[in-house]
Design an enzyme around this catalytic site. Structure first.
Site, PDB file in Angstrom:
ATOM      1  N   ASP A   9       3.609 -68.212 -71.239  1.00  0.00           N
ATOM      2  CA  ASP A   9       4.938 -67.624 -71.165  1.00  0.00           C
ATOM      3  C   ASP A   9       5.788 -68.468 -70.223  1.00  0.00           C
ATOM      4  O   ASP A   9       5.260 -69.157 -69.337  1.00  0.00           O
ATOM      5  CB  ASP A   9       4.857 -66.182 -70.644  1.00  0.00           C
ATOM      6  CG  ASP A   9       6.206 -65.478 -70.667  1.00  0.00           C
ATOM      7  OD1 ASP A   9       6.926 -65.599 -71.678  1.00  0.00           O
ATOM      8  OD2 ASP A   9       6.551 -64.817 -69.672  1.00  0.00           O
ATOM      9  N   GLU A  11       9.684 -68.516 -67.920  1.00  0.00           N
ATOM     10  CA  GLU A  11      10.941 -67.907 -67.487  1.00  0.00           C
ATOM     11  C   GLU A  11      11.939 -69.047 -67.350  1.00  0.00           C
ATOM     12  O   GLU A  11      11.566 -70.178 -67.002  1.00  0.00           O
ATOM     13  CB  GLU A  11      10.783 -67.164 -66.165  1.00  0.00           C
ATOM     14  CG  GLU A  11       9.830 -65.976 -66.217  1.00  0.00           C
ATOM     15  CD  GLU A  11      10.247 -64.867 -67.169  1.00  0.00           C
ATOM     16  OE1 GLU A  11      11.443 -64.835 -67.558  1.00  0.00           O
ATOM     17  OE2 GLU A  11       9.391 -64.042 -67.536  1.00  0.00           O
ATOM     18  N   GLU A  54      22.884 -63.384 -64.315  1.00  0.00           N
ATOM     19  CA  GLU A  54      22.366 -62.632 -65.455  1.00  0.00           C
ATOM     20  C   GLU A  54      20.885 -62.917 -65.675  1.00  0.00           C
ATOM     21  O   GLU A  54      20.113 -62.024 -66.026  1.00  0.00           O
ATOM     22  CB  GLU A  54      23.153 -62.968 -66.727  1.00  0.00           C
ATOM     23  CG  GLU A  54      24.612 -62.536 -66.707  1.00  0.00           C
ATOM     24  CD  GLU A  54      25.495 -63.511 -65.942  1.00  0.00           C
ATOM     25  OE1 GLU A  54      24.999 -64.597 -65.535  1.00  0.00           O
ATOM     26  OE2 GLU A  54      26.683 -63.198 -65.753  1.00  0.00           O
ATOM     27  N   HIS A  59      14.466 -61.836 -64.538  1.00  0.00           N
ATOM     28  CA  HIS A  59      13.167 -62.223 -63.982  1.00  0.00           C
ATOM     29  C   HIS A  59      13.067 -62.127 -62.468  1.00  0.00           C
ATOM     30  O   HIS A  59      11.977 -62.281 -61.903  1.00  0.00           O
ATOM     31  CB  HIS A  59      12.798 -63.646 -64.412  1.00  0.00           C
ATOM     32  CG  HIS A  59      13.897 -64.651 -64.291  1.00  0.00           C
ATOM     33  ND1 HIS A  59      14.519 -64.943 -63.105  1.00  0.00           N
ATOM     34  CD2 HIS A  59      14.482 -65.450 -65.225  1.00  0.00           C
ATOM     35  CE1 HIS A  59      15.436 -65.876 -63.297  1.00  0.00           C
ATOM     36  NE2 HIS A  59      15.452 -66.197 -64.583  1.00  0.00           N
ATOM     37  N   HIS A 152      10.803 -59.361 -65.439  1.00  0.00           N
ATOM     38  CA  HIS A 152       9.996 -60.321 -66.171  1.00  0.00           C
ATOM     39  C   HIS A 152       9.336 -61.276 -65.177  1.00  0.00           C
ATOM     40  O   HIS A 152       9.945 -61.666 -64.173  1.00  0.00           O
ATOM     41  CB  HIS A 152      10.860 -61.113 -67.151  1.00  0.00           C
ATOM     42  CG  HIS A 152      11.299 -60.322 -68.332  1.00  0.00           C
ATOM     43  ND1 HIS A 152      10.801 -60.515 -69.598  1.00  0.00           N
ATOM     44  CD2 HIS A 152      12.188 -59.315 -68.436  1.00  0.00           C
ATOM     45  CE1 HIS A 152      11.379 -59.658 -70.438  1.00  0.00           C
ATOM     46  NE2 HIS A 152      12.220 -58.927 -69.747  1.00  0.00           N
ATOM     47  N   ASP A 157       3.393 -61.260 -67.298  1.00  0.00           N
ATOM     48  CA  ASP A 157       3.603 -61.089 -68.732  1.00  0.00           C
ATOM     49  C   ASP A 157       2.431 -61.651 -69.531  1.00  0.00           C
ATOM     50  O   ASP A 157       2.051 -61.101 -70.567  1.00  0.00           O
ATOM     51  CB  ASP A 157       4.908 -61.765 -69.163  1.00  0.00           C
ATOM     52  CG  ASP A 157       6.136 -60.963 -68.754  1.00  0.00           C
ATOM     53  OD1 ASP A 157       5.961 -59.884 -68.156  1.00  0.00           O
ATOM     54  OD2 ASP A 157       7.269 -61.417 -69.018  1.00  0.00           O
TER      55      ASP A 157
END
Length: 228
Positions: A9, A11, A54, A59, A152, A157
């Protein structure tokens, strides 16, 4: 023969690498025969740009958190060594593949072939076409503890997705946890995922009605439609 794959995963600073968005975190867990081992990769990355508010809301990572962290060019070889040539599992995998390949292009490394992609979002949509299939929704469907997921986070995750992947593929998890030493390496503490067996999921009334309609319309001569 044991089959190795990698669940991973990312970010990022935003949603589009073509517009300058960059990776700020990568996490990956080794799977053997679709079951997680204790071998994992985790790194925070200096994106060499700002992080919009944003994105931080999603995260929780601020540019200040990445001060002194390596740039992607400094971790590219380590990441490629970890994933090797094995299949790569991710939720909404095209998103993560696009970002990783954009970063690899910047450092003059070959792109990762899309043939290696296993998309758990695609698997979930095929299995539960009428239901929400976000990672949160799938965790709730399979009664997987979400209490640690306030924002997140790539490594957390991955841990959650490894449990979801077990359920989607009908396997059995041997258990996954990171030692205190591992947590110190990443700078964060993560909850251990305990042994987990496949869960029977009762279909909703909407899913049952959709199934009956499918059988009636698409499988008119099937055994399901034959009367006693």
């Amino acid at each position: 023969m044991n089959q190795r794959s990698i669940l991973f995963d990312t970010e990022t600073t935003g949603v589009d690498p073509d517009k300058g968005d960059r990776i700020i975190e990568i996490a990956a867990i080794e799977l053997i025969n679709d079951l997680p081992t204790e071998n994992f990769y985790h790194v925070l990355v200096d994106p060499e740009r700002d992080i919009p508010i944003e994105a931080t809301r999603v995260h929780g990572i601020k540019i200040e958190d990445l001060k002194g962290k390596p740039k992607f060019k400094e971790i590219a070889d380590d990441f490629l060594e970890f994933i090797q040539d094995d299949p790569l599992v991710a939720h909404n995998a095209p998103f993560d593949f696009k970002f990783v390949n954009a970063e690899l292009s910047r450092v003059k490394r070959p792109a990762i072939s899309l043939d290696r992609m296993i998309d758990t979002l695609k698997l979930a949509r095929a299995k539960y076409p009428l239901s929400p299939n976000s990672l949160d929704a799938l965790c709730r469907r399979f009664s997987i503890d979400l209490s640690a997921r306030t924002t997140h986070n790539a490594l957390l995750d991955c841990q959650l997705l490894s449990e979801v992947y077990i359920q989607l593929t009908g396997g059995r998890q041997r258990g996954l946890g990171f030692s205190n030493e591992d947590s110190e390496k990443t700078g964060k503490v993560y909850k251990k995922i305990h042994d987990h067996t496949p869960i029977f999921v009762k279909p909703t009334q909407q899913e049952l009605e959709a199934h009956d309609k499918f059988i009636e319309e698409k499988m008119k001569n099937s055994l399901w439609n034959q009367k006693d």
